[in-house]
Design a protein around this motif. Structure first.
Motif, PDB file in Angstrom:
ATOM      1  N   PHE A 148       0.844  -1.211   0.000  1.00  0.00           N
ATOM      2  CA  PHE A 148       0.000   0.000   0.000  1.00  0.00           C
ATOM      3  C   PHE A 148       0.872   1.251   0.000  1.00  0.00           C
ATOM      4  CE2 PHE A 148      -0.210  -1.432   4.544  1.00  0.00           C
ATOM      5  CZ  PHE A 148       0.366  -0.326   5.177  1.00  0.00           C
ATOM      6  N   GLU A 149       2.181   1.079   0.108  1.00  0.00           N
ATOM      7  CA  GLU A 149       3.215   2.108  -0.051  1.00  0.00           C
ATOM      8  C   GLU A 149       3.250   3.153   1.061  1.00  0.00           C
ATOM      9  OE1 GLU A 149       5.115   0.989  -2.193  1.00  0.00           O
ATOM     10  OE2 GLU A 149       4.056   0.242  -3.943  1.00  0.00           O
ATOM     11  N   THR A 150       2.103   3.661   1.461  1.00  0.00           N
ATOM     12  CA  THR A 150       1.975   4.559   2.616  1.00  0.00           C
ATOM     13  C   THR A 150       0.503   4.579   3.011  1.00  0.00           C
ATOM     14  OG1 THR A 150       2.041   6.843   3.400  1.00  0.00           O
ATOM     15  CG2 THR A 150       1.811   6.550   1.036  1.00  0.00           C
ATOM     16  N   SER A 151       0.240   4.677   4.318  1.00  0.00           N
ATOM     17  CA  SER A 151      -1.166   4.762   4.751  1.00  0.00           C
ATOM     18  C   SER A 151      -1.657   6.213   4.737  1.00  0.00           C
ATOM     19  CB  SER A 151      -1.318   4.181   6.163  1.00  0.00           C
ATOM     20  OG  SER A 151      -0.495   4.892   7.075  1.00  0.00           O
ATOM     21  N   ASP A 152      -0.773   7.142   4.390  1.00  0.00           N
ATOM     22  CA  ASP A 152      -1.165   8.552   4.291  1.00  0.00           C
ATOM     23  C   ASP A 152      -1.822   8.745   2.925  1.00  0.00           C
ATOM     24  OD1 ASP A 152      -1.206  11.269   3.633  1.00  0.00           O
ATOM     25  OD2 ASP A 152       0.667  11.706   4.690  1.00  0.00           O
ATOM     26  N   ARG A 153      -3.153   8.846   2.947  1.00  0.00           N
ATOM     27  CA  ARG A 153      -3.903   8.830   1.685  1.00  0.00           C
ATOM     28  C   ARG A 153      -3.516   9.987   0.760  1.00  0.00           C
ATOM     29  NH1 ARG A 153      -6.888   5.213  -1.582  1.00  0.00           N
ATOM     30  NH2 ARG A 153      -6.680   6.569  -3.359  1.00  0.00           N
ATOM     31  N   SER A 154      -3.286  11.176   1.324  1.00  0.00           N
ATOM     32  CA  SER A 154      -2.999  12.280   0.399  1.00  0.00           C
ATOM     33  C   SER A 154      -1.593  12.131  -0.183  1.00  0.00           C
ATOM     34  CB  SER A 154      -3.238  13.638   1.065  1.00  0.00           C
ATOM     35  OG  SER A 154      -2.189  13.925   1.946  1.00  0.00           O
ATOM     36  N   LEU A 155      -0.658  11.591   0.602  1.00  0.00           N
ATOM     37  CA  LEU A 155       0.683  11.320   0.050  1.00  0.00           C
ATOM     38  C   LEU A 155       0.587  10.245  -1.037  1.00  0.00           C
ATOM     39  CD1 LEU A 155       3.784  11.592   0.028  1.00  0.00           C
ATOM     40  CD2 LEU A 155       3.864   9.958   1.944  1.00  0.00           C
ATOM     41  N   PHE A 156      -0.193   9.195  -0.757  1.00  0.00           N
ATOM     42  CA  PHE A 156      -0.354   8.120  -1.746  1.00  0.00           C
ATOM     43  C   PHE A 156      -0.892   8.684  -3.060  1.00  0.00           C
ATOM     44  CE2 PHE A 156      -2.840   4.770  -3.843  1.00  0.00           C
ATOM     45  CZ  PHE A 156      -1.909   3.750  -3.911  1.00  0.00           C
ATOM     46  N   ASP A 157      -1.917   9.530  -2.965  1.00  0.00           N
ATOM     47  CA  ASP A 157      -2.504  10.078  -4.187  1.00  0.00           C
ATOM     48  C   ASP A 157      -1.508  10.950  -4.955  1.00  0.00           C
ATOM     49  OD1 ASP A 157      -4.910   8.803  -3.801  1.00  0.00           O
ATOM     50  OD2 ASP A 157      -5.850  10.485  -2.751  1.00  0.00           O
ATOM     51  N   ARG A 158      -0.618  11.644  -4.231  1.00  0.00           N
ATOM     52  CA  ARG A 158       0.381  12.486  -4.899  1.00  0.00           C
ATOM     53  C   ARG A 158       1.406  11.647  -5.665  1.00  0.00           C
ATOM     54  NH1 ARG A 158       0.576  15.477  -0.229  1.00  0.00           N
ATOM     55  NH2 ARG A 158       2.685  14.906   0.417  1.00  0.00           N
ATOM     56  N   ILE A 159       1.831  10.552  -5.055  1.00  0.00           N
ATOM     57  CA  ILE A 159       2.925   9.781  -5.669  1.00  0.00           C
ATOM     58  C   ILE A 159       2.420   8.643  -6.550  1.00  0.00           C
ATOM     59  CG2 ILE A 159       4.533  10.327  -3.796  1.00  0.00           C
ATOM     60  CD1 ILE A 159       4.147   7.401  -2.802  1.00  0.00           C
ATOM     61  N   HIS A 160       1.121   8.400  -6.530  1.00  0.00           N
ATOM     62  CA  HIS A 160       0.577   7.215  -7.196  1.00  0.00           C
ATOM     63  C   HIS A 160      -0.712   7.600  -7.907  1.00  0.00           C
ATOM     64  CE1 HIS A 160       0.498   2.750  -7.267  1.00  0.00           C
ATOM     65  NE2 HIS A 160      -0.779   2.943  -7.451  1.00  0.00           N
ATOM     66  N   PRO A 161      -0.589   8.474  -8.938  1.00  0.00           N
ATOM     67  CA  PRO A 161      -1.808   8.985  -9.564  1.00  0.00           C
ATOM     68  C   PRO A 161      -2.703   7.864 -10.104  1.00  0.00           C
ATOM     69  CG  PRO A 161       0.184   9.781 -10.696  1.00  0.00           C
ATOM     70  CD  PRO A 161       0.645   8.967  -9.547  1.00  0.00           C
ATOM     71  N   ALA A 162      -4.001   8.016  -9.872  1.00  0.00           N
ATOM     72  CA  ALA A 162      -4.964   7.013 -10.334  1.00  0.00           C
ATOM     73  C   ALA A 162      -5.132   7.143 -11.844  1.00  0.00           C
ATOM     74  CB  ALA A 162      -6.297   7.216  -9.633  1.00  0.00           C
ATOM     75  N   PRO A 163      -5.493   6.043 -12.502  1.00  0.00           N
ATOM     76  CA  PRO A 163      -5.800   6.154 -13.935  1.00  0.00           C
ATOM     77  C   PRO A 163      -7.070   6.977 -14.101  1.00  0.00           C
ATOM     78  CG  PRO A 163      -5.947   3.868 -13.163  1.00  0.00           C
ATOM     79  CD  PRO A 163      -5.704   4.715 -11.960  1.00  0.00           C
ATOM     80  N   PRO A 164      -7.237   7.607 -15.276  1.00  0.00           N
ATOM     81  CA  PRO A 164      -8.406   8.467 -15.469  1.00  0.00           C
ATOM     82  C   PRO A 164      -9.698   7.725 -15.133  1.00  0.00           C
ATOM     83  CG  PRO A 164      -6.960   8.488 -17.413  1.00  0.00           C
ATOM     84  CD  PRO A 164      -6.379   7.502 -16.450  1.00  0.00           C
ATOM     85  N   GLY A 165     -10.533   8.388 -14.337  1.00  0.00           N
ATOM     86  CA  GLY A 165     -11.862   7.830 -14.042  1.00  0.00           C
ATOM     87  C   GLY A 165     -11.873   6.711 -13.015  1.00  0.00           C
ATOM     88  N   ARG A 166     -10.721   6.453 -12.407  1.00  0.00           N
ATOM     89  CA  ARG A 166     -10.707   5.376 -11.421  1.00  0.00           C
ATOM     90  C   ARG A 166     -10.021   5.847 -10.154  1.00  0.00           C
ATOM     91  NH1 ARG A 166      -7.730   0.305 -13.517  1.00  0.00           N
ATOM     92  NH2 ARG A 166      -6.812   0.382 -11.457  1.00  0.00           N
ATOM     93  N   ARG A 167     -10.348   5.232  -9.025  1.00  0.00           N
ATOM     94  CA  ARG A 167      -9.654   5.527  -7.786  1.00  0.00           C
ATOM     95  C   ARG A 167      -8.814   4.311  -7.444  1.00  0.00           C
ATOM     96  NH1 ARG A 167     -10.611   5.680  -1.979  1.00  0.00           N
ATOM     97  NH2 ARG A 167      -9.868   7.668  -1.142  1.00  0.00           N
TER      98      ARG A 167
END
Ligand code: SAH
Length: 365
Positions: A148-167
């Motif tokens: 899961f790389e990090t449990s910090d959701r906002s950090l995860f979203d910054r470093i691991h962009p979701a594909p378009p239209g998906r979370r």
């Protein structure tokens, strides 16, 4: 049971003598709960094509100048045969998130490996649909690794962009994998820019909540060809660090997380990772094994592909042939009083399943 405060105190600890106590406790729990055998898992990086643009990863989509490859089934079966010949119990098939590895292709591959060898098969192919995961499980796949790389959701979203239209929901996938009957592995990188020690303590608590069968942790290693690893130019940094509470991306902090993961999840299989061996080539591998780890994953990817599969630069063991690497590894294990495991090295059943009828949270019929 370790509290969040205790975990955080260990992560901040700098006193050598106190840290010896942490290493001693983790090593004692490791010995008592998973024994002295070190399970060897042969890692094959079957494709470095990737549809995702993770900010930390050297095989991210869009990176120019990186030759891409995808191994064929025959080549992969050759690696499986080598794993069996070298006495490893498990084959780990890892890749970027590669849509060309169709669900049916992977299922056929898993079936072929299982038919040809006694190996356990671990998949680490990134985020996939439940139908694919179910098909692979039915084909005989035993385990799945997805950090899961990090449990910090906002950090995860910054470093691991979701594909378009998906979370991207790695925790949901981990739960799906467990429900499908896989042994489930996850983990984190240690010292991602923006990762605080406090969030690292939460990561360790999450290992426990997820009741993981396998936990992989290693230091974050900056890759200069990635947005996260590129030396910062002028102006505001795209990935600011976490200030005074920033987790260091060093060997010591990675070892602390290995040790704390062992204390939090005593029965888990925990590798001493290649990233740890890369950051300290002399004895990083041994440090991990003496501070809670009980697994090593030698790289069986054919040398012609290895330099092209750089998730981070300068990977340890990259230029050795497998026989030499395995032989040297056995010597190194003996030197620290350990031995290579025999058999598949499956995870011990969770306490709640072993405790028998009447036990709290028992799921037995
Ligand atoms: N595509 C798969 C496999 C990724 S490689 C997936 O996403 O699950 C396995 C692990 O290598 C990743 O989960 C990540 O934790 C680690 N990794 C990737 N880049 C890294 C880097 N620059 N430094 C250290 N570890 C890295």
């Amino acid at each position: 049971m370790l509290t969040r405060g205790e975990i955080l105190a260990w992560l901040r600890e700098r006193d050598e003598a106190r840290l010896q106590e942490l290493w001693r406790r983790a090593d004692a729990v490791r010995r008592e709960r998973v024994g002295d055998e070190v399970h060897l898992r042969g890692l094959v990086e079957i494709s470095n094509h990737c549809a995702r643009a993770c900010a930390y990863c050297g095989i991210r989509a869009g990176r120019s100048g990186l030759p891409r490859y995808r191994m064929g089934p025959e080549e992969i079966l050759g690696c499986a045969a080598a794993a069996a010949r070298l006495g490893f119990g498990t084959l780990v098939l890892q890749s970027g998130e590669d849509p060309a590895l169709t669900a049916a292709w992977v299922a056929d591959l898993v079936r072929a490996v299982k038919a040809a060898t006694p190996l356990a098969v671990t998949l680490s192919l990134g985020e996939r649909d439940e139908t694919d995961l179910a098909l692979w499980r039915a084909a005989g796949a035993d385990r799945y690794l997805l950090r899961f790389e990090t449990s910090d959701r906002s950090l995860f979203d910054r470093i691991h962009p979701a594909p378009p239209g998906r979370r991207s929901d790695r925790l949901a996938q981990l739960r799906t994998l467990a429900a499908l009957g896989y042994e489930v592995g996850s983990g984190v990188m240690v010292g991602i820019p923006g990762q605080s020690l406090a969030s690292l303590a939460d990561d360790i608590l999450l290992f426990r909540d997820l009741d993981l069968d396998m936990i992989g942790v290693g230091p974050y290693l900056a890759h200069p060809e990635t947005p996260l690893g590129r030396p910062a130019g002028g102006g505001a940094p795209a990935f600011p660090d976490a200030g005074g509470d920033q987790a260091p991306s060093d060997e010591l902090t990675a070892c602390k997380v290995v040790a704390l993961a062992r204390l939090a999840c005593p029965r888990a299989n925990i590798p001493s990772t290649t990233a740890l061996a890369t950051i300290n080539r002399a004895d990083g591998r041994e440090h991990g094994l003496l501070r809670g780890a009980n697994v090593v994953m030698p790289n069986l990817t054919p040398p012609a592909y290895r330099a092209r599969d750089e998730i981070y630069p300068d990977k340890a063991c990259r230029d050795e042939d497998v026989e030499t690497c395995a032989e040297r590894l056995r010597c190194r294990l003996a030197a620290i009083g350990r031995r290579a495991g025999s058999g598949r090295g499956d995870a011990r059943a969770p306490e709640r399943l072993r405790a028998g009828p009447g036990a709290e949270r028992c799921r037995c019929p």
